[in-house]
Write an enzyme that holds these catalytic residues in place. Structure first.
Site, PDB file in Angstrom:
ATOM      1  CG  ASP A 163      97.272  46.677 -65.581  1.00 41.55           C
ATOM      2  OD1 ASP A 163      96.793  45.709 -66.196  1.00 41.55           O
ATOM      3  OD2 ASP A 163      96.659  47.268 -64.675  1.00 41.55           O
ATOM      4  N   GLY A 164     101.792  46.840 -66.495  1.00 37.51           N
ATOM      5  CA  GLY A 164     103.030  47.367 -67.091  1.00 37.51           C
ATOM      6  C   GLY A 164     103.569  46.411 -68.154  1.00 37.51           C
TER       7      GLY A 164
ATOM      8  CG  ASN B  52      97.949  52.990 -69.432  1.00 44.13           C
ATOM      9  OD1 ASN B  52      96.906  52.372 -69.618  1.00 44.13           O
ATOM     10  ND2 ASN B  52      98.823  52.665 -68.494  1.00 44.13           N
ATOM     11  CD  GLU B  53      99.573  57.357 -68.965  1.00 48.23           C
ATOM     12  OE1 GLU B  53     100.604  56.775 -69.360  1.00 48.23           O
ATOM     13  OE2 GLU B  53      98.845  56.880 -68.097  1.00 48.23           O
TER      14      GLU B  53
ATOM     15  NE  ARG C 201     101.747  81.787 -67.509  1.00 46.49           N
ATOM     16  CZ  ARG C 201     100.923  82.431 -68.326  1.00 46.49           C
ATOM     17  NH1 ARG C 201      99.630  82.171 -68.296  1.00 46.49           N
ATOM     18  NH2 ARG C 201     101.381  83.355 -69.163  1.00 46.49           N
TER      19      ARG C 201
ATOM     20  CG  ASP D  19     103.961  70.608 -61.494  1.00 49.76           C
ATOM     21  OD1 ASP D  19     104.460  71.751 -61.542  1.00 49.76           O
ATOM     22  OD2 ASP D  19     103.938  69.904 -60.470  1.00 49.76           O
TER      23      ASP D  19
ATOM     24  CB  ALA E 129     100.504  71.013 -59.907  1.00 51.27           C
TER      25      ALA E 129
HETATM   26  P1  NAP Z   1     105.251  51.696 -62.983  1.00 51.88           P
HETATM   27  O1  NAP Z   1     105.588  52.969 -62.263  1.00 51.88           O
HETATM   28  O2  NAP Z   1     106.092  50.489 -62.767  1.00 51.88           O
HETATM   29  O3  NAP Z   1     103.720  51.274 -62.694  1.00 51.88           O
HETATM   30  C1  NAP Z   1     102.714  52.163 -62.489  1.00 51.88           C
HETATM   31  C2  NAP Z   1     101.486  51.457 -61.909  1.00 51.88           C
HETATM   32  O4  NAP Z   1     100.391  51.709 -62.804  1.00 51.88           O
HETATM   33  C3  NAP Z   1     101.581  49.949 -61.779  1.00 51.88           C
HETATM   34  O5  NAP Z   1     101.012  49.575 -60.539  1.00 51.88           O
HETATM   35  C4  NAP Z   1     100.747  49.437 -62.928  1.00 51.88           C
HETATM   36  O6  NAP Z   1     100.150  48.188 -62.677  1.00 51.88           O
HETATM   37  C5  NAP Z   1      99.682  50.503 -62.995  1.00 51.88           C
HETATM   38  N1  NAP Z   1      98.942  50.599 -64.252  1.00 51.88           N
HETATM   39  C6  NAP Z   1      99.421  50.622 -65.523  1.00 51.88           C
HETATM   40  N2  NAP Z   1      98.415  50.745 -66.392  1.00 51.88           N
HETATM   41  C7  NAP Z   1      97.268  50.780 -65.663  1.00 51.88           C
HETATM   42  C8  NAP Z   1      95.909  50.914 -65.994  1.00 51.88           C
HETATM   43  N3  NAP Z   1      95.509  51.047 -67.257  1.00 51.88           N
HETATM   44  N4  NAP Z   1      95.003  50.953 -64.985  1.00 51.88           N
HETATM   45  C9  NAP Z   1      95.376  50.847 -63.707  1.00 51.88           C
HETATM   46  N5  NAP Z   1      96.657  50.734 -63.319  1.00 51.88           N
HETATM   47  C10 NAP Z   1      97.595  50.704 -64.296  1.00 51.88           C
HETATM   48  O7  NAP Z   1     105.227  52.029 -64.535  1.00 51.88           O
HETATM   49  P2  NAP Z   1     105.021  51.084 -65.775  1.00 51.88           P
HETATM   50  O8  NAP Z   1     104.775  49.681 -65.332  1.00 51.88           O
HETATM   51  O9  NAP Z   1     106.105  51.363 -66.745  1.00 51.88           O
HETATM   52  O10 NAP Z   1     103.663  51.701 -66.331  1.00 51.88           O
HETATM   53  C11 NAP Z   1     103.612  52.979 -66.901  1.00 51.88           C
HETATM   54  C12 NAP Z   1     102.312  53.576 -66.444  1.00 51.88           C
HETATM   55  O11 NAP Z   1     102.451  53.992 -65.097  1.00 51.88           O
HETATM   56  C13 NAP Z   1     101.919  54.814 -67.184  1.00 51.88           C
HETATM   57  O12 NAP Z   1     101.223  54.520 -68.356  1.00 51.88           O
HETATM   58  C14 NAP Z   1     101.072  55.548 -66.160  1.00 51.88           C
HETATM   59  O13 NAP Z   1      99.694  55.360 -66.370  1.00 51.88           O
HETATM   60  C15 NAP Z   1     101.443  54.925 -64.833  1.00 51.88           C
HETATM   61  N6  NAP Z   1     101.896  55.972 -63.920  1.00 51.88           N
HETATM   62  C16 NAP Z   1     101.092  56.262 -62.867  1.00 51.88           C
HETATM   63  C17 NAP Z   1     101.432  57.289 -62.003  1.00 51.88           C
HETATM   64  C18 NAP Z   1     100.536  57.590 -60.853  1.00 51.88           C
HETATM   65  O14 NAP Z   1      99.538  56.864 -60.655  1.00 51.88           O
HETATM   66  N7  NAP Z   1     100.814  58.645 -60.098  1.00 51.88           N
HETATM   67  C19 NAP Z   1     102.588  58.031 -62.196  1.00 51.88           C
HETATM   68  C20 NAP Z   1     103.391  57.707 -63.295  1.00 51.88           C
HETATM   69  C21 NAP Z   1     103.016  56.673 -64.171  1.00 51.88           C
HETATM   70  P3  NAP Z   1     100.985  46.821 -62.599  1.00 51.88           P
HETATM   71  O15 NAP Z   1     101.621  46.799 -61.254  1.00 51.88           O
HETATM   72  O16 NAP Z   1      99.938  45.763 -62.760  1.00 51.88           O
HETATM   73  O17 NAP Z   1     101.989  46.810 -63.708  1.00 51.88           O
END
Ligand code: NAP
EC number: 2.7.1.23
Length: 271
Positions: A52-53, A129-130, A155, A157, A192
């Protein structure tokens, strides 16, 4: 349905690891054998190989031509929400791309407009995504306005504003609901929040329809760490952050049915 007389132009983005690169190369060779055209600049179809990334990167690479480009994802790790073809299906996907007209499904995006204090400049972004907003240091304090009315003084995080397809990503980890991507909506979730006798926030995720804009107005700090999908930037002298459902949509090429709720089950519940 996509198919004109001109040969389809495709581009492939890879996660960059050996497995994804080898798969991307194999796919390119097959597609060229079918007389399709590789065009990195103006593709009709972008094939993302990775996770997805990887599709998030591809989306931002071709964000300027969303009305002309459709996306499809092949995953080389676990099942993804945007990457739903497995490497074993490579030949099947290539034939489907080369031979059959494909359906295009459109999903909502988030439009983020950041306005700055100095000179009234602004920056606009689209998120698949967001968007998240955090303070550089200390507690984030923001007035949250919805459709022009003050809703609450937040107020905590941070705040996360997600699209329906992004609702399974960071939003889900924050306790947000999973939204079906046919809903034209955005979701605001808290990180939070401080809740006690003095400070109060709603504490629940909010789902806003397309005609409701959410405006975040800084109260004490003006510098924020703002993410748009994988992109994280420090924004200084911020006056406001406006979030709404974008007019633009992301287009995915569908070659077979893969219902959203089955995808949710396969990703989070099934073994
Ligand atoms: P990353 O930290 O390498 O990956 C974050 C994880 O989110 C990966 O497992 C990715 O899947 C998964 N993901 C991304 N879009 C998704 C979706 N629409 N539905 C379900 N899972 C999804 O970061 P990155 O690859 O640069 O991706 C950035 C995304 O990470 C942000 O958009 C945010 O949504 C997510 N993120 C999640 C958290 C959390 O869950 N606590 C925290 C920070 C950011 P793949 O392994 O298939 O790439």
């Amino acid at each position: 349905m996509k198919r004109t007389d001109a040969p389809l132009a495709f581009a492939i983005t890879s996660k960059g690891d050996d497995t994804s690169n080898a798969l991307a190369q194999k796919m390119k060779t097959y597609l060229l054998d079918f007389d399709l055209r590789c065009d990195e600049e103006e593709p009709d179809l972008v094939i993302s190989v990775g996770g997805d990334g990887t599709l998030l990167y591809a989306f931002h690479r071709y964000c300027h031509r969303l009305d002309k480009t459709a996306f499809v994802g092949v995953h080389t790790g676990h099942l993804g929400f945007y990457a739903d073809w497995v490497p074993e299906e490579l030949e099947k996907l290539v034939i489907a791309i080369a031979k059959t007209p494909y359906q295009v499904v459109e999903y909502p995006l988030l439009e983020v407009t950041i306005r700055y204090l100095n000179g009234g400049s602004e920056a606009k972004y689209l998120a698949l995504n967001e968007c998240t907003v955090k303070c550089v240091s200390g507690t984030l304090v923001m007035d949250v306005e919805i459709r022009g009315d003050l809703f609450e003084r937040f107020r905590g995080d941070g705040l996360c504003i997600s699209t329906p397809t992004g609702s399974t990503a960071y939003n889900k980890a924050l306790g947000g609901a999973i939204l079906h991507p046919s809903l034209e909506a955005i979701q605001v979730t808290e990180m939070a929040s401080i809740n006690n006798r003095v400070f109060r926030t709603i504490g629940s995720p909010l789902v806003l329809p397309a005609h409701h804009t959410c405006l975040l107005k800084p109260v004490n700090h003006v510098d924020f760490q703002i993410t748009i999908d994988h992109l994280s930037l420090l924004h200084k002298d911020v006056k406001s952050i406006q979030c709404r459902v974008a007019d633009e949509k992301v287009r995915f090429a569908r070659f077979r049915p893969f219902p959203f709720w089955r995808r949710v089950r396969d990703s989070f519940i099934a073994d």
